[in-house]
Motif scaffolding. Structure first.
Motif, PDB file in Angstrom:
ATOM      1  N   UNK A 127       0.829  -1.202   0.000  1.00  0.00           N
ATOM      2  CA  UNK A 127       0.000   0.000   0.000  1.00  0.00           C
ATOM      3  C   UNK A 127       0.866   1.256   0.000  1.00  0.00           C
ATOM      4  N   UNK A 128       0.227   2.381  -0.287  1.00  0.00           N
ATOM      5  CA  UNK A 128       0.941   3.651  -0.229  1.00  0.00           C
ATOM      6  C   UNK A 128       1.298   3.962   1.223  1.00  0.00           C
ATOM      7  N   UNK A 129       2.372   4.718   1.470  1.00  0.00           N
ATOM      8  CA  UNK A 129       2.753   5.064   2.840  1.00  0.00           C
ATOM      9  C   UNK A 129       1.622   5.785   3.574  1.00  0.00           C
ATOM     10  N   UNK A 130       1.420   5.387   4.827  1.00  0.00           N
ATOM     11  CA  UNK A 130       0.399   6.032   5.650  1.00  0.00           C
ATOM     12  C   UNK A 130      -0.964   5.389   5.589  1.00  0.00           C
ATOM     13  N   UNK A 179     -11.738  10.836   0.838  1.00  0.00           N
ATOM     14  CA  UNK A 179     -10.490  11.041   1.566  1.00  0.00           C
ATOM     15  C   UNK A 179      -9.395  10.231   0.886  1.00  0.00           C
ATOM     16  N   UNK A 180      -8.195  10.804   0.804  1.00  0.00           N
ATOM     17  CA  UNK A 180      -7.090  10.017   0.288  1.00  0.00           C
ATOM     18  C   UNK A 180      -6.871   8.837   1.234  1.00  0.00           C
ATOM     19  N   UNK A 181      -6.515   7.667   0.707  1.00  0.00           N
ATOM     20  CA  UNK A 181      -6.405   6.480   1.557  1.00  0.00           C
ATOM     21  C   UNK A 181      -5.412   6.599   2.713  1.00  0.00           C
ATOM     22  N   UNK A 217      -4.458   1.737  -2.682  1.00  0.00           N
ATOM     23  CA  UNK A 217      -4.573   3.160  -2.393  1.00  0.00           C
ATOM     24  C   UNK A 217      -3.904   4.078  -3.388  1.00  0.00           C
ATOM     25  N   UNK A 218      -3.364   3.540  -4.480  1.00  0.00           N
ATOM     26  CA  UNK A 218      -2.628   4.372  -5.437  1.00  0.00           C
ATOM     27  C   UNK A 218      -3.525   5.069  -6.455  1.00  0.00           C
ATOM     28  N   UNK A 227      -0.843   9.169  -6.563  1.00  0.00           N
ATOM     29  CA  UNK A 227       0.556   9.373  -6.192  1.00  0.00           C
ATOM     30  C   UNK A 227       1.184  10.456  -7.060  1.00  0.00           C
ATOM     31  N   UNK A 228       0.949  10.370  -8.369  1.00  0.00           N
ATOM     32  CA  UNK A 228       1.521  11.344  -9.290  1.00  0.00           C
ATOM     33  C   UNK A 228       0.573  12.496  -9.623  1.00  0.00           C
TER      34      UNK A 228
END
Length: 433
Positions: A37-40, A150-152, A198-199, A217-218
């Motif tokens: 997963x993405x950090x956090x 909300x962002x994941x 989550x990306x 992410x980008x």
């Protein structure tokens, strides 16, 4: 002779017995690999079921003390009705901003936000509700918050500024704008769900039959595709894609309703769709997209970002909600839509089996109705939905489809049931994981 035959039989049986353990030692099925997963972002507990943490009893400590309530935004009354689910009575009603559309649990589960989008005008706002008291706080002005996610990783609130064809990423507490992602090819950007890692996020394009993929992410749009029951007919899709491109280029002069009621909705003999809610399959590989014009659910493969199927479910398909065990998908069919002149009809809920992709059963609203958006109770026993054109709320019993009704304000929309199980919220009326 009989003795020799018995020995032969015994020898064969002995050889078979010796071979049996080898067959029994076949390798066990490989476990699904862990999801990076993405950090956090909280880890994925079960890669085969991203809904594993929303089961009955899995209430987060963050919702301790929250009043058991159903919060209903009444769009045409600029108010919220509060229902006590134990008594099926409205116990409170309070005013909020203009055109409240959805009530959205915050990522940390400590606040419920009312998205008052003011139909694309300049006086949109977000009204916080304290779940411990059920009372609203002071509204925060933001541009056109038709929906809220909300962002994941919990770093950003994602305000869906539908009228402006963009996503505004804001501080989740103060709502101060951090950055925006324009979505020029997505007319009426609307509802969303997120990839298992989550990306990425997939957002529906309500007014040009589309689905757009966002690289979180980008911070950019990956692409936009056109959805249709005719997805496997190249000649029909060519017509649809041209019509969708024209609608995407159209100026949105008056917000949600004006774009939503654009005429005509056809290009030749092919009807342009109207995608609404979107939800991931338990393994995150397939996304289900409700379509209010197509009267069913599109299936989209996440990796290839191509449509792979369509499931007819009922008139005015609108909201999508997984069962608490992640095995079924409840599909709200509004039974009406203004685009095609069907103001009232036989609203229903179709129950899709995730494993087979088949409709298991359909629950009609007795006497007609317009089930729209909502969510499942914490114990999974009930599905709560607003009755958009009937000024009421429906409570479906998930074991039988039996329906109870509660009168509320005018044009109820995206209600939320609170509290709900889960570790964190991705937005909308309670997309928890």
């Amino acid at each position: 002779m009989h003795y020799r035959t018995s020995l032969s039989t015994l020898a064969i049986a002995t050889i078979a017995a010796c071979l049996q353990p080898a067959a029994a030692q076949a390798p066990a099925p490989r476990a699904a690999p862990a999801v990076a997963t993405i950090p956090g972002m909280p880890p994925v507990a079960d890669p085969l079921n991203l809904y594993s943490e929303i089961g009955p009893g899995k209430l987060s400590p963050a919702v301790a003390g929250a009043l058991p309530r159903v919060y209903v935004p009444n769009r045409s009354d600029n108010s919220v009705s509060v229902i006590d689910p134990a008594t099926l009575k409205v116990v409170d009603t309070f005013k909020v901003g203009i055109d409240p559309q959805h009530i959205v649990p915050s990522w940390d589960l400590k606040t419920l936000w009312v998205a008052n989008n003011a139909e694309g005008r300049t006086d949109g706002s977000l009204t916080p509700i304290d779940p411990l008291t059920g009372k609203p706080g002071r509204a925060i002005a933001v541009d056109d918050p038709y929906n809220l996610y909300w962002s994941p990783d919990g770093k950003y609130a994602i305000v869906v500024a539908e009228a402006y064809k963009r996503l505004d990423f804001r501080d989740p507490q103060t709502m101060k704008l951090a950055f925006s992602i324009p979505t020029p090819d997505c007319a009426g950007i609307n509802h969303a769900d997120f990839s298992i890692d989550g990306r990425y996020a997939l957002f529906t394009c309500e007014f040009n039959s589309g689905l757009t993929k966002i690289d979180l992410v980008n911070r950019k749009v990956v692409g936009t595709i056109t959805l249709s029951p005719h997805f496997n007919r190249p000649e029909a899709m060519e017509q649809l894609e041209k019509a969708a491109a024209r609608l995407a280029r159209a100026r949105n002069p008056g917000g949600h309703d004006m774009m939503g009621h654009m005429q005509p909705r056809t290009n030749g003999s092919v009807l342009v769709g109207m995608p609404q809610d979107v939800r991931a399959s338990p393994d995150g590989k397939t996304f289900y997209v409700a379509d209010m014009i197509a009267d069913g659910v599109h299936l989209v493969d996440f990796d290839s970002f191509k449509q792979i199927g369509f499931i007819p479910t009922g008139v005015g398909t609108h909201g999508l909600y997984p069962s608490r065990d992640g095995k079924r998908l409840y599909v709200a069919n509004r039974g009406s839509n203004k685009i095609r002149g069907r103001r009232h009809g036989q609203g229903s809920v179709a129950v899709i089996d995730f494993a087979s992709g088949k409709v298991l059963t359909t629950w009609p609203v007795p006497g007609g109705g317009s089930p729209d958006m909502g969510n499942v109770s914490a114990d999974g026993r009930y599905l709560w939905l607003s009755g958009r054109y009937d000024n009421e709320v429906y409570r479906f019993e998930t074991s039988t489809g039996a329906v109870d009704r509660v009168k509320v304000g005018r044009e109820p929309h995206g209600l939320t049931v609170w509290p709900q199980p889960g570790r964190y919220s991705l937005g909308h009326t309670g997309n928890l994981r």
